[in-house]
Design a protein around this motif. Structure first.
Motif, PDB file in Angstrom:
ATOM      1  N   SER A  99      -7.334  -7.673  -1.131  1.00 54.11           N
ATOM      2  CA  SER A  99      -6.256  -8.632  -0.896  1.00 54.11           C
ATOM      3  C   SER A  99      -5.125  -7.915  -0.166  1.00 54.11           C
ATOM      4  O   SER A  99      -5.195  -6.709   0.105  1.00 54.11           O
ATOM      5  N   THR A 144      -0.839  -7.340   0.078  1.00 55.49           N
ATOM      6  CA  THR A 144       0.432  -7.422  -0.621  1.00 55.49           C
ATOM      7  C   THR A 144       1.460  -8.152   0.238  1.00 55.49           C
ATOM      8  O   THR A 144       1.161  -8.590   1.363  1.00 55.49           O
ATOM      9  N   SER A 145       2.672  -8.271  -0.267  1.00 59.14           N
ATOM     10  CA  SER A 145       3.725  -8.974   0.459  1.00 59.14           C
ATOM     11  C   SER A 145       4.109  -8.267   1.753  1.00 59.14           C
ATOM     12  O   SER A 145       4.555  -8.902   2.704  1.00 59.14           O
ATOM     13  N   ASP A 146       3.928  -6.942   1.825  1.00 60.50           N
ATOM     14  CA  ASP A 146       4.240  -6.199   3.044  1.00 60.50           C
ATOM     15  C   ASP A 146       2.990  -5.941   3.889  1.00 60.50           C
ATOM     16  O   ASP A 146       2.944  -4.969   4.658  1.00 60.50           O
ATOM     17  N   LYS A 176      -0.104  -4.941   3.270  1.00 60.79           N
ATOM     18  CA  LYS A 176      -0.906  -3.757   3.021  1.00 60.79           C
ATOM     19  C   LYS A 176      -2.118  -4.144   2.173  1.00 60.79           C
ATOM     20  O   LYS A 176      -2.016  -4.985   1.279  1.00 60.79           O
ATOM     21  N   LEU A 183      -4.901  -4.029  -0.603  1.00 62.83           N
ATOM     22  CA  LEU A 183      -4.954  -3.599  -1.990  1.00 62.83           C
ATOM     23  C   LEU A 183      -6.307  -3.991  -2.548  1.00 62.83           C
ATOM     24  O   LEU A 183      -6.688  -5.168  -2.529  1.00 62.83           O
ATOM     25  N   TYR A 193      -8.997  -4.506  -5.522  1.00 62.95           N
ATOM     26  CA  TYR A 193      -9.147  -4.790  -6.950  1.00 62.95           C
ATOM     27  C   TYR A 193     -10.582  -4.453  -7.348  1.00 62.95           C
ATOM     28  O   TYR A 193     -11.537  -4.970  -6.755  1.00 62.95           O
ATOM     29  N   ILE A 241      -2.848  -0.728  -9.506  1.00 66.64           N
ATOM     30  CA  ILE A 241      -1.710   0.141  -9.183  1.00 66.64           C
ATOM     31  C   ILE A 241      -1.790   1.447  -9.974  1.00 66.64           C
ATOM     32  O   ILE A 241      -1.850   2.539  -9.402  1.00 66.64           O
TER      33      ILE A 241
END
Length: 486
Positions: free
Chosen positions: A274, A276-278, A280, A282, A284, A315
């Motif tokens: 997925s 992120t808000s910026d 990038k 990520l 899972y 994270i």
């Protein structure tokens, strides 16, 4: 240990199906450092030409391409097959030729067999395809456009209200046709709650968006029928299956693998990427606990398969070492949010491997190995332009091809080549010089023939009906000859 792992990571990069030139340049710089570290660990007698060979492997892969097309395994397997065809050791070559001809003939004839006959060209599928096919023909929603095969008997199962809401929310937020409704919902909540942060907005999305979307589709008369069917939702009763085949993978639930002790593979690991808000990436990582099928029956029946997973904390529960190609997850970590579902067509299969060491700092960590479907290649990382329609094809020419040669010559060259007359004095002198082998006394009569008139045919050819004496040519010309030369 990291040094040994670095060796295996670099060997894996050299023997990959696809070659990244930038990565090969990086390996050329890192391998000498790796060898220096190995020299600190092993005695000098350990090193020979084979250890030095890895210095040149990245360059060879960068220049020659993937090593799978250049190494000797293919020829060794071919030689093994040819040796098996030898029945008479006194006639080894004849046995190999006979077996090869029979194999070539059978391969050619098998092209004309029926489709249900399994041959070299129509092999058996990797997995058993006799199962429940999930395919939504004609559906306009992108999340329902992926097909797969379920295995096992569907066992009815009831989802809790929290699980059902999480499943609906996950489908809605991943559907491209719902994006405009999601933006309208966020805009409305920002107007109602000025100064709200992203965390609070995300919490409102989980609690209210499913019901808000259902009401918005009722009020909008222009909504597509499949989208309205999605808004009405599905029943909390779903069907649970043992395994699911999609995108070249076979996924199995943890519940099913625990009940079968004779399984040789572990197919429960899953990875989902997925942003992120910026913007990038990520990853899972999790384990499939159950495989469920949801049906939407308000309009046309559409179905979708979801994985109910146990996710690790992306994270604090994941650590990676890009230089070594290592990704580790902490088996005791858990995702804080309640988002247990994942769409099957978005998942990538992974395998978790525990450390053999009993060290306390490694007991809870698992190594992650990403699987790849058999026969597939990774997407190219180079932004190269597409050449799909740039190749020449004769049938694509619509008009006659015309070539203008006027631009190929300049005016000076064209003017000098207008006449074929010889004007160079040296050439004229060479032409007018007497020729010893082609004198006028030997080849023509004493009368000079004008250049503007054609010589009479009687002077060029001898009439076969007339008895004429042929005088021999002098030795100054072509030499003597006799009648046998004719």
């Amino acid at each position: 240990m990291k040094t040994v792992v670095g060796c295996t990571a670099k060997d894996k990069a050299d023997c990959a199906k696809e070659i990244d030139p930038e990565k090969m340049h990086q390996l050329e710089k890192e391998i000498p450092i790796l060898l220096c570290k190995l020299e600190k660990m092993f005695p000098p007698g350990f090193f020979n030409v084979m250890q030095h060979l890895i210095v040149h492997l990245p360059y060879e892969a960068r220049v020659g391409g993937p090593v799978a097309f250049r190494w000797m395994y293919f020829f060794e397997r071919c030689n093994h097959t040819l040796k098996q065809s030898v029945g008479n050791r006194a006639r080894v070559e004849a046995c190999i030729v006979e077996a090869f001809i029979v194999r070539e003939f059978s391969d050619c004839v098998s092209l004309y067999f029926a489709d249900h006959v399994r041959t070299k060209w129509t092999k058996n599928y990797r997995y058993n395809t006799r199962g429940t096919c999930v395919q939504n023909d004609g559906c306009t929603l992108d999340v329902f456009g992926h097909s797969g095969t379920l295995h096992g008997r569907g066992v009815p199962k009831d989802l809790t209200s929290e699980e059902l809401n999480a499943a609906k929310l996950y489908i809605l937020t991943n559907c491209a046709q719902v994006d405009r409704f999601r933006e309208a919902f966020e805009k409305e909540k920002l107007e109602e709650h000025p100064g709200i942060d992203a965390v609070a907005l995300d919490q409102l999305m989980r609690q209210e968006f499913v019901d808000w979307f259902k009401q918005a589709c009722r009020e909008d008369a222009n909504v597509d029928s499949d989208l309205r069917n999605l808004a009405i939702g599905c029943s909390p009763r779903v069907l649970s299956y043992n395994s699911y085949d999609v995108n070249g993978y076979r996924f199995r639930s943890e519940r099913y693998e625990r009940s079968r002790a004779d399984l040789r593979t572990v197919n429960t690991g899953v990875c989902l990427t997925s942003f992120t808000s910026d913007d990038k990436e990520l990853d899972y990582y999790g384990v499939i606990e159950d495989i469920i099928k949801l049906s939407f029956n308000a309009g046309r029946k559409i179905e979708i398969v979801l994985f109910q997973c146990r996710w690790y904390d992306p994270i604090h529960g994941v650590r990676s070492t890009p230089s070594l190609g290592l990704v580790e997850v902490k088996s005791t970590s858990r995702l804080s949010n309640f988002e247990p579902f994942a769409m099957a067509h978005q998942a990538v299969q992974v395998y978790y491997l525990s450390y053999p060491s009993k060290r306390r700092d490694l007991q809870d960590w698992l190594l992650v190995y990403k699987m790849r479907p058999p026969g597939s290649f990774a997407a190219s990382s180079l932004d190269e332009p597409s050449h799909e329609d740039e190749f020449f094809q004769e049938h694509n020419i619509q008009e006659a091809l015309s070539v203008d040669i006027g631009e190929m010559f300049d005016e000076g060259t064209a003017a000098s080549n207008e006449s074929d007359d010889v004007v160079d004095p040296l050439d004229i002198e060479t032409i007018e010089a007497p020729n010893v082998h082609h004198s006028s006394e030997e080849y023509c009569s004493s009368e000079e023939v004008s250049s503007d008139e054609e010589p009479p045919m009687d002077n060029l050819f001898i009439n076969s009906d007339e008895d004429q004496d042929i005088e021999p040519v002098s030795q100054n010309g072509w030499g003597e000859y006799d009648d046998d030369d004719y």
